[in-house]
Design a protein around this motif. Structure first.
Motif, PDB file in Angstrom:
ATOM      1  N   ASN A  12       2.580  19.235 -15.127  1.00 37.40           N
ATOM      2  CA  ASN A  12       2.938  18.309 -16.198  1.00 37.40           C
ATOM      3  C   ASN A  12       4.428  18.474 -16.471  1.00 37.40           C
ATOM      4  N   VAL A  13       5.118  17.351 -16.607  1.00 35.63           N
ATOM      5  CA  VAL A  13       6.568  17.357 -16.835  1.00 35.63           C
ATOM      6  C   VAL A  13       6.797  16.942 -18.283  1.00 35.63           C
ATOM      7  N   LEU A  14       7.387  17.858 -19.062  1.00 32.44           N
ATOM      8  CA  LEU A  14       7.506  17.705 -20.510  1.00 32.44           C
ATOM      9  C   LEU A  14       8.959  17.753 -20.948  1.00 32.44           C
ATOM     10  N   TYR A  15       9.189  17.394 -22.206  1.00 31.96           N
ATOM     11  CA  TYR A  15      10.511  17.537 -22.811  1.00 31.96           C
ATOM     12  C   TYR A  15      10.351  17.954 -24.269  1.00 31.96           C
ATOM     13  N   THR A  16      11.448  18.521 -24.809  1.00 29.58           N
ATOM     14  CA  THR A  16      11.481  18.909 -26.217  1.00 29.58           C
ATOM     15  C   THR A  16      12.875  18.663 -26.771  1.00 29.58           C
ATOM     16  N   ILE A  17      12.945  18.425 -28.080  1.00 33.58           N
ATOM     17  CA  ILE A  17      14.255  18.355 -28.748  1.00 33.58           C
ATOM     18  C   ILE A  17      14.388  19.466 -29.771  1.00 33.58           C
ATOM     19  N   ASP A  18      13.326  20.251 -29.974  1.00 25.93           N
ATOM     20  CA  ASP A  18      13.382  21.330 -30.967  1.00 25.93           C
ATOM     21  C   ASP A  18      12.953  22.692 -30.418  1.00 25.93           C
ATOM     22  N   GLY A  19      12.600  22.771 -29.137  1.00 31.03           N
ATOM     23  CA  GLY A  19      12.234  24.041 -28.532  1.00 31.03           C
ATOM     24  C   GLY A  19      10.811  24.493 -28.800  1.00 31.03           C
ATOM     25  N   SER A  20      10.068  23.745 -29.596  1.00 31.80           N
ATOM     26  CA  SER A  20       8.692  24.173 -29.871  1.00 31.80           C
ATOM     27  C   SER A  20       7.667  23.055 -29.694  1.00 31.80           C
ATOM     28  N   ASN A  21       8.043  21.818 -29.914  1.00 26.91           N
ATOM     29  CA  ASN A  21       7.122  20.691 -29.730  1.00 26.91           C
ATOM     30  C   ASN A  21       7.475  19.993 -28.422  1.00 26.91           C
TER      31      ASN A  21
END
Length: 188
Positions: free
Chosen positions: A36-45
């Motif tokens: 799964n390829v994911l992203y975050t802008i806050d390091g936790s969600n």
């Protein structure tokens, strides 16, 4: 497991723009068959990229996908690749990087001629969630840094052009001042 791109060497060392197609690549050692390829802008969600769920992986090799950059404007953006069904097998970008929107002035153009004291529409196109824009002008083609403010925070009127990222905005410049006559005027 190693994310190979994007993987900026320094914080902020990469810049992506909302709506662009971008590659995400990674290498694996072992028999990981999907990720799964994911992203975050806050390091936790973490959220899944469009097309980033259950991606077929090349075991003991390099794999990648092309994805559309989401509307998640931030200077703390990171990408993570996780083995499907094994949340311990993962890697992410070593450093945060920038995800930006884009603004393009449509009107006036370089050939537009306006008259002193007129009311004229300034029209722009926005890619991404940019709620307000500052509209400024320069009298020497931008050499002065655009110190003259037309509107400090123009929410204007936005019309969605192409879902989900492209919008058009408009602001009327009322009573154009007489002290800006010339051919070096630029709007930003």
């Amino acid at each position: 497991f190693t994310v190979t791109y994007p993987n900026p060497g320094v914080p902020g060392g990469e810049n992506w723009v909302v709506g662009e197609a971008r590659q995400v690549t990674w290498t694996t050692v072992g028999l990981v068959t999907s990720v799964n390829v994911l992203y975050t802008i806050d390091g936790s969600n973490y959220l899944t990229f469009t097309g980033g769920s259950a991606v077929v992986n090349t075991p003991n090799g390099t794999t990648g996908i092309s994805t559309i950059v989401p509307d998640a404007i931030s200077n703390t953006f990171k990408v993570r690749v996780v083995a499907d069904g094994d949340s311990y097998a993962k890697d992410e970008s070593d450093n945060i990087f920038n995800l930006r929107g884009k603004i393009e002035v449509l009107t006036p153009t370089a050939s537009t001629r306006w008259q002193v004291s007129d009311n004229q529409d300034i029209i722009w196109r926005i890619t991404g969630s940019i709620p307000n824009v500052k509209i400024s002008y320069s009298t020497n083609s931008g050499g002065d840094g655009y110190p003259n403010v037309i509107s400090a925070s123009a929410p204007a009127t936005y019309t969605q052009i192409t879902p989900p990222y492209l919008w058009e905005g408009k602001c009327t410049w009322t009573n154009i001042p007489a002290n800006i006559i010339g051919d070096q005027l630029r709007i930003r």
